[in-house]
Design a protein around this motif. Structure first.
Motif, PDB file in Angstrom:
ATOM      1  N   MET A   1       0.845  -1.192   0.000  1.00  5.63           N
ATOM      2  CA  MET A   1       0.000   0.000   0.000  1.00  5.63           C
ATOM      3  C   MET A   1       0.884   1.248   0.000  1.00  5.63           C
ATOM      4  O   MET A   1       1.988   1.244   0.544  1.00  5.63           O
ATOM      5  N   VAL A   2       0.389   2.324  -0.605  1.00  5.20           N
ATOM      6  CA  VAL A   2       1.111   3.594  -0.669  1.00  5.20           C
ATOM      7  C   VAL A   2       0.500   4.521   0.372  1.00  5.20           C
ATOM      8  O   VAL A   2      -0.725   4.716   0.403  1.00  5.20           O
ATOM      9  N   GLY A   3       1.355   5.077   1.207  1.00  4.58           N
ATOM     10  CA  GLY A   3       0.856   5.951   2.247  1.00  4.58           C
ATOM     11  C   GLY A   3       0.563   7.353   1.751  1.00  4.58           C
ATOM     12  O   GLY A   3       0.856   7.727   0.609  1.00  4.58           O
ATOM     13  N   ARG A   4       0.007   8.160   2.679  1.00  2.67           N
ATOM     14  CA  ARG A   4      -0.357   9.534   2.300  1.00  2.67           C
ATOM     15  C   ARG A   4       0.891  10.358   2.046  1.00  2.67           C
ATOM     16  O   ARG A   4       0.908  11.207   1.151  1.00  2.67           O
ATOM     17  N   GLU A   5       1.923  10.097   2.833  1.00  2.00           N
ATOM     18  CA  GLU A   5       3.150  10.868   2.647  1.00  2.00           C
ATOM     19  C   GLU A   5       3.770  10.595   1.290  1.00  2.00           C
ATOM     20  O   GLU A   5       4.224  11.517   0.613  1.00  2.00           O
ATOM     21  N   GLU A   6       3.784   9.335   0.884  1.00  3.78           N
ATOM     22  CA  GLU A   6       4.355   8.996  -0.424  1.00  3.78           C
ATOM     23  C   GLU A   6       3.486   9.563  -1.569  1.00  3.78           C
ATOM     24  O   GLU A   6       4.003   9.999  -2.587  1.00  3.78           O
ATOM     25  N   THR A   7       2.164   9.552  -1.392  1.00  2.74           N
ATOM     26  CA  THR A   7       1.276  10.121  -2.415  1.00  2.74           C
ATOM     27  C   THR A   7       1.514  11.608  -2.582  1.00  2.74           C
ATOM     28  O   THR A   7       1.593  12.140  -3.701  1.00  2.74           O
ATOM     29  N   THR A   8       1.655  12.325  -1.469  1.00  2.00           N
ATOM     30  CA  THR A   8       1.926  13.764  -1.538  1.00  2.00           C
ATOM     31  C   THR A   8       3.267  14.020  -2.186  1.00  2.00           C
ATOM     32  O   THR A   8       3.427  14.952  -3.001  1.00  2.00           O
ATOM     33  N   MET A   9       4.251  13.196  -1.845  1.00  4.50           N
ATOM     34  CA  MET A   9       5.575  13.367  -2.421  1.00  4.50           C
ATOM     35  C   MET A   9       5.554  13.116  -3.925  1.00  4.50           C
ATOM     36  O   MET A   9       6.230  13.805  -4.689  1.00  4.50           O
ATOM     37  N   PHE A  10       4.747  12.140  -4.356  1.00  2.00           N
ATOM     38  CA  PHE A  10       4.681  11.817  -5.794  1.00  2.00           C
ATOM     39  C   PHE A  10       4.014  12.947  -6.594  1.00  2.00           C
ATOM     40  O   PHE A  10       4.465  13.324  -7.685  1.00  2.00           O
ATOM     41  N   HIS A  11       2.942  13.519  -6.034  1.00  2.00           N
ATOM     42  CA  HIS A  11       2.224  14.574  -6.758  1.00  2.00           C
ATOM     43  C   HIS A  11       2.982  15.893  -6.736  1.00  2.00           C
ATOM     44  O   HIS A  11       2.958  16.626  -7.747  1.00  2.00           O
ATOM     45  N   ARG A  12       3.630  16.227  -5.592  1.00  5.42           N
ATOM     46  CA  ARG A  12       4.369  17.497  -5.501  1.00  5.42           C
ATOM     47  C   ARG A  12       5.786  17.400  -6.019  1.00  5.42           C
ATOM     48  O   ARG A  12       6.436  18.411  -6.234  1.00  5.42           O
ATOM     49  N   ASP A  13       6.249  16.161  -6.229  1.00  2.42           N
ATOM     50  CA  ASP A  13       7.612  15.930  -6.726  1.00  2.42           C
ATOM     51  C   ASP A  13       8.665  16.514  -5.777  1.00  2.42           C
ATOM     52  O   ASP A  13       9.727  16.975  -6.199  1.00  2.42           O
ATOM     53  N   LEU A  14       8.352  16.483  -4.450  1.00  2.00           N
ATOM     54  CA  LEU A  14       9.269  16.988  -3.425  1.00  2.00           C
ATOM     55  C   LEU A  14       9.216  16.090  -2.197  1.00  2.00           C
ATOM     56  O   LEU A  14       8.140  15.573  -1.849  1.00  2.00           O
TER      57      LEU A  14
END
Length: 334
Positions: A1-14
């Motif tokens: 599963m992908v966590g919220r932190e990883e999802t935010t990092m993927f979308h913001r590219d940071l």
């Protein structure tokens, strides 16, 4: 599963600490949400069509196409054989009639041909076509048309039929009424000699031509028939009916006639006076029944005759039409 932190990092590219995400890190994040490679291959192989089934569909489609082509060729061949056979049959019949029945420009022969008939029409009509001879030579077409009119008049007079109506769609014969009357008279003289029948030529809305005959020119025992010829065209059909309707409407508005006075007998009488009376027999010298705008009111009880696979004016067609009329049963709706 992908966590919220990883999802935010993927979308913001940071990263959370502000560092940019490297391509290798983005690829690792994507692999976590993609299905396994082995499962993808199995799904692709299971959903793809089998080569054997596709070949069967192609072969079946080709087979059905061949069957359709074969059936089309068979139907076309049978229909062509039927048309050729029918045409050959009619050509042989026409040739036999031409040999057995030829007028030789002699009224006695024509009277002999119709003598055995149980009855003859008192009024016949024919449909002629100006462009049936030569579509590109107007003078030749008109000359041939006049020749056909002359021959038909001679056959009609020799058969003892007193009234003839000639329909030509364009009405060009009306422009040469005097010349047509002269040509008919010359043809009748070639049939009858010095004492041809008296001919009256008329057209609707035009002055008729009926030269008086001196009684001194006739022998005492000779009584040549009288022929009344009427020339009509497409303008004498529906247009005449429309004009008659307008006339009745104006008379009704002026209170000269009432609705009870407009009857079928009155309309028939007026149309007969304006154009012609209803013929007993209509002859078409063509392979198809094409009326070409013939006045419809005058064809309610008319016997219509034509010969399949035949084109052109011929005496045997005229004679076969008289034979057909002699055998017809007029039931008048009973």
């Amino acid at each position: 599963m992908v966590g919220r932190e990883e999802t935010t990092m993927f979308h913001r590219d940071l990263h959370p600490d502000g560092r940019p995400v490297k391509p290798e890190e983005r690829e690792q994040l994507l692999r976590k949400v993609l299905p396994p490679t082995s499962y993808s291959d199995e799904t692709t192989r299971s959903t793809s069509p089998k080569p054997v089934g596709r070949k069967r569909r192609i072969l079946w489609s080709r087979f059905v196409t061949r069957i359709h082509l074969i059936l089309f060729a068979i139907i076309q061949a049978v229909f062509s054989i039927y048309l050729r056979s029918r045409y050959l049959y009619h050509v042989i019949i026409d040739r036999i009639y031409t040999i057995m029945y030829y007028p030789h420009r002699t009224p006695e022969y024509i009277r002999r041909d119709v003598k055995a008939l149980s009855r003859l029409p008192t009024h016949i009509s024919v449909i002629l076509d100006l462009h049936s001879h030569d579509r590109y030579d107007a003078d030749s077409s008109l000359e041939n048309l006049v020749n056909d009119v002359c021959e038909i008049c001679a056959w009609t007079a020799s058969a003892g039929i007193p009234v003839l109506t000639i329909y030509e769609r364009t009405g060009i014969l009306k422009e040469y009424l005097q010349d047509t009357h002269r040509a008919i008279t010359q043809t009748l003289r070639s049939y009858y000699g010095q004492h041809p029948p008296s001919i009256s030529l008329r057209a609707p809305h035009l002055q008729s031509i009926s030269p008086p005959r001196s009684p001194n020119t006739l022998p005492a025992d000779a009584t040549p028939p009288r022929l009344e010829v009427t020339l009509i065209s497409k303008d004498d059909g529906r247009a005449t009916l429309v004009d008659l309707t307008k006339t009745f409407a104006e008379m009704a508005q002026n209170r000269k006639i009432g609705p009870e006075h407009v009857t079928g007998e009155l309309i028939e009488q007026e149309l007969s006076d304006l154009t012609m009376k209803e013929p007993d027999l209509l002859i078409l010298f063509g392979p198809n029944v094409q009326l070409q705008g013939y006045p419809p009111w005058q064809l309610r009880l008319t016997e219509i005759f034509n010969v399949e696979d035949h084109q052109g004016v011929a005496y045997h067609v005229f004679l076969r039409a008289l034979h057909c009329y002699g055998k017809a049963q007029m039931r008048f709706g009973r």
